[in-house]
Write a protein that holds these residues in place. Structure first.
Motif, PDB file in Angstrom:
ATOM      1  N   LYS A  35       0.911  -1.011   0.168  1.00 20.98           N
ATOM      2  CA  LYS A  35       0.554   0.019   0.049  1.00 20.98           C
ATOM      3  C   LYS A  35       0.954   1.557   0.261  1.00 20.98           C
ATOM      4  O   LYS A  35       1.835   1.356   0.992  1.00 20.98           O
ATOM      5  N   ASP A  36       0.401   2.414  -0.989  1.00 19.87           N
ATOM      6  CA  ASP A  36       1.425   3.275  -0.695  1.00 19.87           C
ATOM      7  C   ASP A  36       2.477   3.634  -1.337  1.00 19.87           C
ATOM      8  O   ASP A  36       2.924   2.288  -2.223  1.00 19.87           O
ATOM      9  N   GLU A  37       3.365   4.557  -1.371  1.00 16.29           N
ATOM     10  CA  GLU A  37       4.758   4.328  -1.795  1.00 16.29           C
ATOM     11  C   GLU A  37       5.637   3.629  -1.034  1.00 16.29           C
ATOM     12  O   GLU A  37       5.604   3.855   0.089  1.00 16.29           O
ATOM     13  N   PHE A  38       6.583   3.530  -1.980  1.00 16.47           N
ATOM     14  CA  PHE A  38       8.195   2.751  -1.188  1.00 16.47           C
ATOM     15  C   PHE A  38       8.705   3.580  -1.125  1.00 16.47           C
ATOM     16  O   PHE A  38       8.897   4.833  -1.683  1.00 16.47           O
ATOM     17  N   SER A  39       9.802   3.119  -0.017  1.00 15.77           N
ATOM     18  CA  SER A  39      11.248   3.202   0.320  1.00 15.77           C
ATOM     19  C   SER A  39      11.297   2.243  -0.759  1.00 15.77           C
ATOM     20  O   SER A  39      12.712   1.585   0.302  1.00 15.77           O
ATOM     21  N   ALA A  40      11.863   2.164  -1.844  1.00 18.56           N
ATOM     22  CA  ALA A  40      12.723  -0.046  -2.214  1.00 18.56           C
ATOM     23  C   ALA A  40      13.951   0.610  -2.071  1.00 18.56           C
ATOM     24  O   ALA A  40      14.831   1.562  -2.465  1.00 18.56           O
ATOM     25  N   VAL A  41      14.762  -0.315  -2.275  1.00 23.74           N
ATOM     26  CA  VAL A  41      15.926  -0.708  -3.130  1.00 23.74           C
ATOM     27  C   VAL A  41      16.260  -1.444  -3.874  1.00 23.74           C
ATOM     28  O   VAL A  41      15.527  -3.056  -3.417  1.00 23.74           O
ATOM     29  N   LEU A  42      16.547  -0.902  -5.348  1.00 23.36           N
ATOM     30  CA  LEU A  42      16.369  -2.142  -6.336  1.00 23.36           C
ATOM     31  C   LEU A  42      17.971  -2.699  -6.421  1.00 23.36           C
ATOM     32  O   LEU A  42      18.799  -1.476  -5.788  1.00 23.36           O
ATOM     33  N   TYR A  43      18.670  -4.084  -6.874  1.00 21.40           N
ATOM     34  CA  TYR A  43      19.667  -4.318  -6.463  1.00 21.40           C
ATOM     35  C   TYR A  43      19.785  -5.314  -8.339  1.00 21.40           C
ATOM     36  O   TYR A  43      19.565  -6.080  -8.240  1.00 21.40           O
ATOM     37  N   ASP A  44      21.480  -5.358  -8.436  1.00 22.16           N
ATOM     38  CA  ASP A  44      22.217  -6.422  -9.131  1.00 22.16           C
ATOM     39  C   ASP A  44      22.350  -7.434  -8.550  1.00 22.16           C
ATOM     40  O   ASP A  44      23.294  -7.810  -7.806  1.00 22.16           O
ATOM     41  N   THR A  45      21.594  -8.504  -8.647  1.00 24.82           N
ATOM     42  CA  THR A  45      21.963  -9.495  -8.404  1.00 24.82           C
ATOM     43  C   THR A  45      22.608 -10.573  -8.380  1.00 24.82           C
ATOM     44  O   THR A  45      23.502 -11.759  -8.103  1.00 24.82           O
ATOM     45  N   TYR A  77      11.334  -0.289   8.787  1.00 18.64           N
ATOM     46  CA  TYR A  77      10.313   0.244   9.782  1.00 18.64           C
ATOM     47  C   TYR A  77       9.757   2.151   9.579  1.00 18.64           C
ATOM     48  O   TYR A  77      10.569   2.244   8.607  1.00 18.64           O
ATOM     49  N   TRP A  78       9.241   2.551  10.386  1.00 16.20           N
ATOM     50  CA  TRP A  78       8.414   3.826  10.424  1.00 16.20           C
ATOM     51  C   TRP A  78       9.306   4.136  11.264  1.00 16.20           C
ATOM     52  O   TRP A  78       9.739   4.286  12.629  1.00 16.20           O
ATOM     53  N   LEU A  79       9.322   5.808  10.837  1.00 15.83           N
ATOM     54  CA  LEU A  79      10.210   6.663  10.996  1.00 15.83           C
ATOM     55  C   LEU A  79       8.855   8.147  12.058  1.00 15.83           C
ATOM     56  O   LEU A  79       8.120   8.800  11.305  1.00 15.83           O
ATOM     57  N   SER A  80       9.026   7.368  13.533  1.00 15.66           N
ATOM     58  CA  SER A  80       7.980   7.226  14.457  1.00 15.66           C
ATOM     59  C   SER A  80       8.579   6.607  15.548  1.00 15.66           C
ATOM     60  O   SER A  80       9.263   6.575  16.117  1.00 15.66           O
ATOM     61  N   ILE A 136       2.791  -1.048  11.876  1.00  3.50           N
ATOM     62  CA  ILE A 136       2.653  -0.355  10.694  1.00  3.50           C
ATOM     63  C   ILE A 136       1.951   1.202  10.234  1.00  3.50           C
ATOM     64  O   ILE A 136       1.408   1.495  11.160  1.00  3.50           O
ATOM     65  N   ALA A 137       2.946   1.645   9.681  1.00  6.35           N
ATOM     66  CA  ALA A 137       1.541   3.538   9.119  1.00  6.35           C
ATOM     67  C   ALA A 137       2.251   3.998  10.478  1.00  6.35           C
ATOM     68  O   ALA A 137       1.788   5.320  10.311  1.00  6.35           O
ATOM     69  N   SER A 138       2.966   4.037  11.229  1.00  2.71           N
ATOM     70  CA  SER A 138       2.842   4.583  11.905  1.00  2.71           C
ATOM     71  C   SER A 138       3.721   5.854  12.287  1.00  2.71           C
ATOM     72  O   SER A 138       4.333   6.355  11.119  1.00  2.71           O
ATOM     73  N   ARG A 161       6.371   7.670   7.222  1.00  6.26           N
ATOM     74  CA  ARG A 161       8.083   6.987   6.705  1.00  6.26           C
ATOM     75  C   ARG A 161       7.950   6.940   6.862  1.00  6.26           C
ATOM     76  O   ARG A 161       8.010   6.079   8.157  1.00  6.26           O
ATOM     77  N   VAL A 162       9.011   5.632   5.679  1.00  8.02           N
ATOM     78  CA  VAL A 162       9.593   4.401   6.392  1.00  8.02           C
ATOM     79  C   VAL A 162      10.616   4.059   5.692  1.00  8.02           C
ATOM     80  O   VAL A 162      11.296   5.429   4.755  1.00  8.02           O
ATOM     81  N   VAL A 163      11.535   4.006   6.160  1.00  4.86           N
ATOM     82  CA  VAL A 163      13.233   2.909   6.430  1.00  4.86           C
ATOM     83  C   VAL A 163      12.953   1.283   5.857  1.00  4.86           C
ATOM     84  O   VAL A 163      12.660   0.324   6.510  1.00  4.86           O
ATOM     85  N   THR A 164      14.030   0.811   4.881  1.00  7.80           N
ATOM     86  CA  THR A 164      14.137  -0.063   4.371  1.00  7.80           C
ATOM     87  C   THR A 164      15.711   0.066   4.506  1.00  7.80           C
ATOM     88  O   THR A 164      16.599   0.668   3.890  1.00  7.80           O
ATOM     89  N   TRP A 165      16.414  -1.429   4.937  1.00  4.63           N
ATOM     90  CA  TRP A 165      18.056  -1.737   5.323  1.00  4.63           C
ATOM     91  C   TRP A 165      17.786  -2.917   4.628  1.00  4.63           C
ATOM     92  O   TRP A 165      17.340  -3.335   5.602  1.00  4.63           O
ATOM     93  N   ILE A 166      19.166  -3.264   4.474  1.00  5.10           N
ATOM     94  CA  ILE A 166      19.595  -4.514   3.918  1.00  5.10           C
ATOM     95  C   ILE A 166      21.121  -4.651   4.456  1.00  5.10           C
ATOM     96  O   ILE A 166      21.743  -4.318   3.674  1.00  5.10           O
TER      97      ILE A 166
END
Length: 295
Positions: A106-116, A127-130, A136-138, A147-152
């Motif tokens: 749902k809604d916008e992502f902060s996704a990470v694309l990567y070369d496999t 996690y959410w910035l809150s 979820i969605a906090s 706002r959301v963070v993606t880490w890998i």
């Protein structure tokens, strides 16, 4: 990550091991074998109507990404179907990890694309910035949207034993308080990472580098701005251009930051367009990196 919210391309991945017309200097990577190519890019959310609707931007985005083929792309504003189409367009070696800011798809992502072919994810989370980042969605700091963070944590397949982190986000566009609190939480996240590994941070921070406490806080976390650290760089442009001609010496609100032991060979802001058509209302920022450490 709370149970049941889903991760779009790697369901539940957390700690499981994972078996030019442009203005960049990507040709310079021939001088730096094994360099890691990183891009941060606000994709502009897909809209079905209007002169800059996604259907007319998609072919330009496809050509840009195929020309540059970064190993890592930290994205902002992409929708689920938009990201799936970008993954298809950029080529079969690419995958991505992300979650919508309202949860699941749902809604916008902060996704990470990567070369496999170059990278394998070892663990990841969102996690959410809150004040309640696992909810979820906090949104407890008055941001216009959650706002959301993606880490890998990645394994670099080109360098045996090398691992590193990527953290990608999109800070609020209205609330300075929310941005400052978000920077504090991101600092805490980085402090909890394995300190022996490099960290690369990508994002749309919605404030200009060098001119805001958010930027100061990120550097106080021990991060380095690749634009300033680069051995070579292209011309400076405002990274948000609103589908207008790029503004020289404008506000750089999209950043690639790293921990200090990372070497930045070059950095550039890419002004690629086709017949005046831009892929997004932001310009992608790129950097060529030597992570400089092995496990």
């Amino acid at each position: 990550m709370p149970d049941g919210i889903g991760v779009t391309r790697h369901q539940g991945l957390r700690t499981a091991a994972a078996a030019t017309a442009g203005s960049t200097q990507s040709g310079a990577d021939g001088e730096h074998p094994g360099a890691l190519s990183v891009m941060t890019y606000n994709l502009r959310v897909a809209r079905p109507t209007g002169s800059n609707r996604w259907a007319v931007r998609r072919p330009v985005m496809r050509e840009l990404l195929r020309r540059e083929h970064p190993h890592v792309i930290g994205t902002q504003e992409g929708l689920y179907r938009q990201l799936r189409r970008i993954q298809k367009d950029i080529g079969p070696r690419y995958d991505w990890i992300g979650i919508g800011r309202m949860g699941s798809r749902k809604d916008e992502f902060s996704a990470v694309l990567y070369d496999t072919g170059r990278l394998a994810p070892i663990e990841s989370d969102h996690y959410w910035l809150s004040d309640t980042p696992s909810v979820i969605a906090s949104n407890t700091w008055g941001a216009r949207f959650p706002r959301v963070v993606t880490w890998i944590r990645f394994s670099d397949l080109a360098h045996e034993g090398r691992e590193f982190y990527v953290l990608n986000t999109h800070l609020d566009h209205r609330s300075q308080y929310a941005r400052e609190r978000s920077a504090e939480l991101i600092r805490e996240t980085i402090a909890a990472f394995d300190s022996s590994l490099p960290v690369v941070v990508t994002g749309d921070f919605n404030v200009a580098a060098h001119h805001n406490p958010v930027y100061d806080a990120m550097l106080a976390a021990g991060l380095v701005d690749t634009w300033d650290a680069a051995g070579a760089r292209g011309p400076l442009y405002a990274t948000f251009h609103g589908f207008q001609p790029p503004e020289p010496d404008g506000r750089r609100i999209d950043w690639i930051l790293t921990t200090p032991r990372v070497t930045t060979h070059w950095a550039a802001i890419n002004t690629f367009a086709v017949n005046g058509r831009f892929p997004s209302d932001h310009l992608p920022v790129q950097a060529s990196l030597d992570l400089g450490t092995h496990r």
